[in-house]
Write an enzyme that holds these catalytic residues in place. Sequence first.
Site, PDB file in Angstrom:
ATOM      1  N   VAL A  52       0.835  -1.202   0.000  1.00  0.00           N
ATOM      2  CA  VAL A  52       0.000   0.000   0.000  1.00  0.00           C
ATOM      3  C   VAL A  52       0.874   1.258   0.000  1.00  0.00           C
ATOM      4  O   VAL A  52       0.548   2.261  -0.649  1.00  0.00           O
ATOM      5  CB  VAL A  52      -0.947   0.011   1.221  1.00  0.00           C
ATOM      6  CG1 VAL A  52      -1.750   1.308   1.279  1.00  0.00           C
ATOM      7  CG2 VAL A  52      -1.887  -1.190   1.180  1.00  0.00           C
ATOM      8  N   CYS A  53       1.993   1.197   0.701  1.00  0.00           N
ATOM      9  CA  CYS A  53       2.840   2.382   0.898  1.00  0.00           C
ATOM     10  C   CYS A  53       3.251   3.075  -0.399  1.00  0.00           C
ATOM     11  O   CYS A  53       3.130   4.305  -0.501  1.00  0.00           O
ATOM     12  CB  CYS A  53       4.066   2.029   1.732  1.00  0.00           C
ATOM     13  SG  CYS A  53       3.671   1.489   3.409  1.00  0.00           S
TER      14      CYS A  53
END
Length: 199
Positions: A52-53
């Site tokens: 996700v980062c």
Amino acid sequence: MISGHNCLQVGQIAPDFSATAVYDQEFKTIKLSDFKNKYVILFFYPLDFTFVCPTEITAFSDKYSDFSELNTEILGVSVDSEYSHLAWLQTDRESGGLGDLEYPLVSDLKKEISIAYNVLNSGGVALRGLFIIDPKGIIQYSTVNNLEFGRSVEETLRVLQAIQYVQAHPDEVCPANWKPGDRTMNPDPIKSKNYFAAA
């Protein structure tokens, strides 16, 4: 979260810090106070080389000019080393990397910044905390997500615009979902009726 005696709240002065960051493929020492007289989007993310980062980090970079036009700097922070940051920046987006970014990535290897902002979880990584800090160093907005879902860059920009509007117009407040150009409200029992009557 590891909180200790930390009760950081909106309206308080943002804790200053000095740390190594990576920007333009170089290591640089930066302080939060370097950005006084600017707004700062300070966001934390769990780890480099995750999933996700990079979607959040690159989304902020892609919108950087919109924030810059509003006298705003962006700082991303994780508990990784500056060497890990650099390696991730040198990995292209198609391979899950970041490529070049428009703003610095800060190394919080000792976890002091994450603790100061009360976002360090029991696993030793930062939750997805985000803080909007005004030019006086005051935290105007904060939000913390769990690890599994990302934040909205568009919502961050909208909130920043609302903060700047009410600071420039202290006799007005911004209602829900306000965007630039929308009607505002006078926080007065009688005058506010004008807003509600037209809603």
